[in-house]
Design a protein around this motif. Sequence first.
Motif, PDB file in Angstrom:
ATOM      1  N   VAL A 262       0.826  -1.203   0.000  1.00 42.26           N
ATOM      2  CA  VAL A 262       0.000   0.000   0.000  1.00 42.26           C
ATOM      3  C   VAL A 262       0.863   1.256   0.000  1.00 42.26           C
ATOM      4  CG1 VAL A 262      -1.791   1.256   1.277  1.00 42.26           C
ATOM      5  CG2 VAL A 262      -1.831  -1.243   1.190  1.00 42.26           C
ATOM      6  N   GLU A 263       0.758   2.018  -1.086  1.00 38.76           N
ATOM      7  CA  GLU A 263       1.470   3.300  -1.206  1.00 38.76           C
ATOM      8  C   GLU A 263       2.976   3.129  -0.998  1.00 38.76           C
ATOM      9  OE1 GLU A 263      -1.561   4.255  -2.459  1.00 38.76           O
ATOM     10  OE2 GLU A 263      -0.883   6.274  -1.939  1.00 38.76           O
ATOM     11  N   VAL A 264       3.529   2.115  -1.609  1.00 38.46           N
ATOM     12  CA  VAL A 264       4.956   1.833  -1.463  1.00 38.46           C
ATOM     13  C   VAL A 264       5.660   1.924  -2.817  1.00 38.46           C
ATOM     14  CG1 VAL A 264       6.646   0.061  -0.843  1.00 38.46           C
ATOM     15  CG2 VAL A 264       4.605   0.345   0.552  1.00 38.46           C
ATOM     16  N   ILE A 265       5.009   1.426  -3.849  1.00 43.69           N
ATOM     17  CA  ILE A 265       5.688   1.266  -5.137  1.00 43.69           C
ATOM     18  C   ILE A 265       6.234   2.608  -5.645  1.00 43.69           C
ATOM     19  CG2 ILE A 265       3.532   1.418  -6.480  1.00 43.69           C
ATOM     20  CD1 ILE A 265       4.704  -0.670  -8.364  1.00 43.69           C
ATOM     21  N   GLU A 266       5.513   3.700  -5.347  1.00 46.60           N
ATOM     22  CA  GLU A 266       5.963   5.004  -5.841  1.00 46.60           C
ATOM     23  C   GLU A 266       7.194   5.521  -5.095  1.00 46.60           C
ATOM     24  OE1 GLU A 266       3.031   4.294  -4.554  1.00 46.60           O
ATOM     25  OE2 GLU A 266       2.619   5.586  -2.838  1.00 46.60           O
ATOM     26  N   HIS A 267       7.594   4.788  -4.033  1.00 48.16           N
ATOM     27  CA  HIS A 267       8.827   5.157  -3.330  1.00 48.16           C
ATOM     28  C   HIS A 267      10.040   4.428  -3.909  1.00 48.16           C
ATOM     29  CE1 HIS A 267       7.083   7.380   0.115  1.00 48.16           C
ATOM     30  NE2 HIS A 267       6.029   6.628  -0.118  1.00 48.16           N
TER      31      HIS A 267
ATOM     32  N   ASP B 299      12.798   3.357  -6.735  1.00 50.45           N
ATOM     33  CA  ASP B 299      13.407   3.916  -7.938  1.00 50.45           C
ATOM     34  C   ASP B 299      12.913   3.135  -9.145  1.00 50.45           C
ATOM     35  OD1 ASP B 299      14.865   6.077  -7.382  1.00 50.45           O
ATOM     36  OD2 ASP B 299      16.718   4.986  -6.973  1.00 50.45           O
ATOM     37  N   PRO B 300      12.571   3.833 -10.238  1.00 50.33           N
ATOM     38  CA  PRO B 300      12.080   3.098 -11.408  1.00 50.33           C
ATOM     39  C   PRO B 300      13.054   1.990 -11.827  1.00 50.33           C
ATOM     40  CG  PRO B 300      11.806   5.459 -11.723  1.00 50.33           C
ATOM     41  CD  PRO B 300      12.517   5.282 -10.419  1.00 50.33           C
ATOM     42  N   GLY B 301      14.332   2.207 -11.661  1.00 44.03           N
ATOM     43  CA  GLY B 301      15.321   1.204 -12.036  1.00 44.03           C
ATOM     44  C   GLY B 301      15.242  -0.054 -11.179  1.00 44.03           C
ATOM     45  N   ARG B 302      14.560   0.032 -10.019  1.00 44.96           N
ATOM     46  CA  ARG B 302      14.455  -1.120  -9.127  1.00 44.96           C
ATOM     47  C   ARG B 302      13.137  -1.862  -9.269  1.00 44.96           C
ATOM     48  NH1 ARG B 302      18.614  -1.725  -5.419  1.00 44.96           N
ATOM     49  NH2 ARG B 302      20.283  -0.409  -6.187  1.00 44.96           N
ATOM     50  N   LEU B 303      12.281  -1.345 -10.132  1.00 39.76           N
ATOM     51  CA  LEU B 303      10.949  -1.954 -10.244  1.00 39.76           C
ATOM     52  C   LEU B 303      11.011  -3.397 -10.739  1.00 39.76           C
ATOM     53  CD1 LEU B 303       8.506   0.740 -11.643  1.00 39.76           C
ATOM     54  CD2 LEU B 303       8.544  -0.329  -9.398  1.00 39.76           C
ATOM     55  N   ALA B 304      11.939  -3.659 -11.659  1.00 35.75           N
ATOM     56  CA  ALA B 304      12.018  -5.005 -12.210  1.00 35.75           C
ATOM     57  C   ALA B 304      12.392  -5.987 -11.100  1.00 35.75           C
ATOM     58  CB  ALA B 304      13.038  -5.048 -13.346  1.00 35.75           C
TER      59      ALA B 304
ATOM     60  N   THR C 296      -1.597  -0.517  -4.127  1.00 39.08           N
ATOM     61  CA  THR C 296      -2.223   0.793  -4.329  1.00 39.08           C
ATOM     62  C   THR C 296      -1.148   1.837  -4.581  1.00 39.08           C
ATOM     63  OG1 THR C 296      -2.166   1.696  -2.095  1.00 39.08           O
ATOM     64  CG2 THR C 296      -3.986   0.190  -2.607  1.00 39.08           C
ATOM     65  N   THR C 297      -1.537   2.862  -5.316  1.00 43.22           N
ATOM     66  CA  THR C 297      -0.596   3.939  -5.639  1.00 43.22           C
ATOM     67  C   THR C 297      -1.431   5.172  -6.023  1.00 43.22           C
ATOM     68  OG1 THR C 297       1.437   4.382  -6.904  1.00 43.22           O
ATOM     69  CG2 THR C 297      -0.343   3.366  -8.123  1.00 43.22           C
ATOM     70  N   PRO C 298      -0.876   6.383  -5.869  1.00 42.53           N
ATOM     71  CA  PRO C 298      -1.668   7.563  -6.251  1.00 42.53           C
ATOM     72  C   PRO C 298      -1.996   7.576  -7.743  1.00 42.53           C
ATOM     73  CG  PRO C 298       0.270   8.216  -4.971  1.00 42.53           C
ATOM     74  CD  PRO C 298       0.424   6.761  -5.301  1.00 42.53           C
ATOM     75  N   ASN C 299      -3.090   8.220  -8.082  1.00 44.22           N
ATOM     76  CA  ASN C 299      -3.417   8.471  -9.483  1.00 44.22           C
ATOM     77  C   ASN C 299      -3.001   9.915  -9.799  1.00 44.22           C
ATOM     78  OD1 ASN C 299      -4.577   9.070 -11.947  1.00 44.22           O
ATOM     79  ND2 ASN C 299      -6.657   9.219 -11.115  1.00 44.22           N
ATOM     80  N   ARG C 300      -1.937  10.053 -10.594  1.00 47.58           N
ATOM     81  CA  ARG C 300      -1.379  11.391 -10.819  1.00 47.58           C
ATOM     82  C   ARG C 300      -2.371  12.351 -11.464  1.00 47.58           C
ATOM     83  NH1 ARG C 300       3.017  10.796 -14.534  1.00 47.58           N
ATOM     84  NH2 ARG C 300       1.782  11.767 -16.164  1.00 47.58           N
ATOM     85  N   GLU C 301      -3.250  11.781 -12.308  1.00 48.34           N
ATOM     86  CA  GLU C 301      -4.203  12.648 -13.009  1.00 48.34           C
ATOM     87  C   GLU C 301      -5.029  13.483 -12.035  1.00 48.34           C
ATOM     88  OE1 GLU C 301      -6.242  10.140 -16.281  1.00 48.34           O
ATOM     89  OE2 GLU C 301      -5.131   8.773 -14.997  1.00 48.34           O
ATOM     90  N   PHE C 302      -5.229  12.927 -10.852  1.00 47.49           N
ATOM     91  CA  PHE C 302      -6.099  13.589  -9.872  1.00 47.49           C
ATOM     92  C   PHE C 302      -5.401  14.774  -9.185  1.00 47.49           C
ATOM     93  CE2 PHE C 302      -8.633  13.993  -6.008  1.00 47.49           C
ATOM     94  CZ  PHE C 302      -9.913  13.670  -6.432  1.00 47.49           C
TER      95      PHE C 302
ATOM     96  N   ASP D 190       9.309  12.123  -1.318  1.00 44.76           N
ATOM     97  CA  ASP D 190      10.069  10.916  -1.636  1.00 44.76           C
ATOM     98  C   ASP D 190       9.442  10.095  -2.764  1.00 44.76           C
ATOM     99  OD1 ASP D 190      12.327   9.182  -0.980  1.00 44.76           O
ATOM    100  OD2 ASP D 190      10.761   7.729  -0.474  1.00 44.76           O
ATOM    101  N   HIS D 191       8.349  10.546  -3.310  1.00 46.95           N
ATOM    102  CA  HIS D 191       7.784   9.780  -4.430  1.00 46.95           C
ATOM    103  C   HIS D 191       8.708   9.899  -5.633  1.00 46.95           C
ATOM    104  CE1 HIS D 191       3.331   9.625  -2.950  1.00 46.95           C
ATOM    105  NE2 HIS D 191       4.167   8.980  -2.180  1.00 46.95           N
ATOM    106  N   ARG D 192       9.052   8.733  -6.197  1.00 44.62           N
ATOM    107  CA  ARG D 192       9.946   8.748  -7.363  1.00 44.62           C
ATOM    108  C   ARG D 192       9.141   8.974  -8.626  1.00 44.62           C
ATOM    109  NH1 ARG D 192      14.762   7.409  -4.658  1.00 44.62           N
ATOM    110  NH2 ARG D 192      14.005   8.081  -2.643  1.00 44.62           N
ATOM    111  N   PHE D 193       7.864   8.619  -8.566  1.00 43.27           N
ATOM    112  CA  PHE D 193       6.979   8.823  -9.718  1.00 43.27           C
ATOM    113  C   PHE D 193       5.560   8.704  -9.201  1.00 43.27           C
ATOM    114  CE2 PHE D 193       8.054   4.351  -9.317  1.00 43.27           C
ATOM    115  CZ  PHE D 193       6.818   3.758  -9.274  1.00 43.27           C
ATOM    116  N   GLU D 194       4.627   9.201  -9.962  1.00 41.96           N
ATOM    117  CA  GLU D 194       3.219   8.900  -9.714  1.00 41.96           C
ATOM    118  C   GLU D 194       2.617   8.583 -11.070  1.00 41.96           C
ATOM    119  OE1 GLU D 194       1.723  12.260  -7.497  1.00 41.96           O
ATOM    120  OE2 GLU D 194       2.727  11.606  -5.667  1.00 41.96           O
TER     121      GLU D 194
END
Length: 465
Positions: free
Chosen positions: A364-369, A371-376, A394-400, A416-420
């Motif tokens: 919950v609300e972790v994946i956006e913390h 680094d994109p390079g670590r997602l794999a 779960t993760t934020p919806n940036r559009e909102f 600390d969010h690396r992306f949304e």
Amino acid sequence: MLLTITTTHTPATDLGYLLHKNPARVQSFNLSFGQAHVFYPEASDLRCTAALLLDVDPVALVRGPRGEGRTLAQYVNDRPYIASSFLSVAIAQVFGSALKGRCVDRPDLVDRPIPLEATVSVLPCRDGEPFIRRLFEPLGYSVAAERVPLDTVFPDWGDSQYFEVRLAGTVRLSELLGHLYVLAAALDPQKDHYIGDDEVNKLVRRGEGWLSSHPDRDIIVRRYLNYRGPQVRDALAQLTQDEPIDMEESSAQGDQLEDETFERRGRLHDMRLGAVLDVMKQAGARRVLDLGCGGGKLLALLLKDGQFAEILGMDVSYRALERAQFSLKLDRLPPMKRSRINLIQGSLIYRDKRLEGYDAAAVVEVIEHLDPGRLAAFERVLFEFARPGTVVITTPNREFNSLFETLPEGSLRHRDHRFEWTRAEFEEWAQAACVRFGYAVELLPVGPEHPDLGAPSQMAVFTKR
Ligand code: SAH
């Protein structure tokens, strides 16, 4: 020395509640080095400014217990005019509750980041404007620093080491005061406070949630503690105790900022946790994981429900786990209940045998913390090795984001969010993971939906095929 704090949050006069100072009155306080006055040059619903004026008495300073043997320079100096450790002392004494984030009348206000602007009339800085920026910009402020001329009558005397500094950002008032408390003292070349063990504790306390991840942490600590070796070492040890073992894993610093994101407190987060809990219940899960469990809010819900016979919370941050242990009152649970839950420290980007064999996992609300390079790596750890029957992410919806009034345009909800991700981006990632690891996914909105922009949060429910 003048500090002003302005807000355009509506109604702006809420600032009076947050500071515990009535906008209609001028109030004065006796401090050891002089007087502090608080008043509001403006107080309307649209804009409200509180001013803290320090009237430092240099004569009293010299005559005080630490004044012996002083010379004329002790009487004629810049202390009355500059932001110094006196400002820190005044903030703690005059705005103590606001600094601690307490507000009896309006507790709902305290946790809310609001648009704030602080102006410090004279901030000393030998290292110039770039250093002021280095200190404040990583904390999310836009910074304007204007050098004060040495003398307005004789401009050719050149520049002084003093700056008028304006900071603007959307933060909690307690955060702003904490930043000013620590950084004014760190910039003060001639600290007047006695540096004992207590000063180390104050620094660690006031720096909570930001100092440990500040890029100039070590410089700030050294200056604040006047380069006193043992105290500096002690403070740095406390501040870095839960730094990731793998230094590359900078994502772990997420927790060092508070566990709460921009909107992680309050109703939306409750809805999100409720939705996650529902999914885990519907899936009939008995053995469950909460990965990146933070302070343990989901764990508390899981523990309340007898269906979940075995609950494992994992987080990379030791401090988050301590918070979870404290809020769950683990050491006071009846033995049966206690035996259902365990907390472990670990990172989601390393394969971990302890995570194998569970029915369901919540992230919950972790994946956006991460680094994109670590997602794999994260995908393999979760879907290939831990491989629970159900995974809820779960993760934020940036559009909102554009609908959050107080969130500056284009910014993310947490430092600390690396992306949304937008809904399409989240779905694309989720579908690709399904193909790679043999899961099916359903994407769901969390929170009230906007017709074009969707809901504030989004949830992916993966089921093993
Ligand atoms: N799930 C909690 C906390 C979310 S905050 C909640 O919803 O309230 C994000 C959490 O992820 C933080 O506690 C942080 O320490 C943790 N985290 C960040 N990177 C991590 C990693 N690589 N492995 C495990 N946890 C991580």
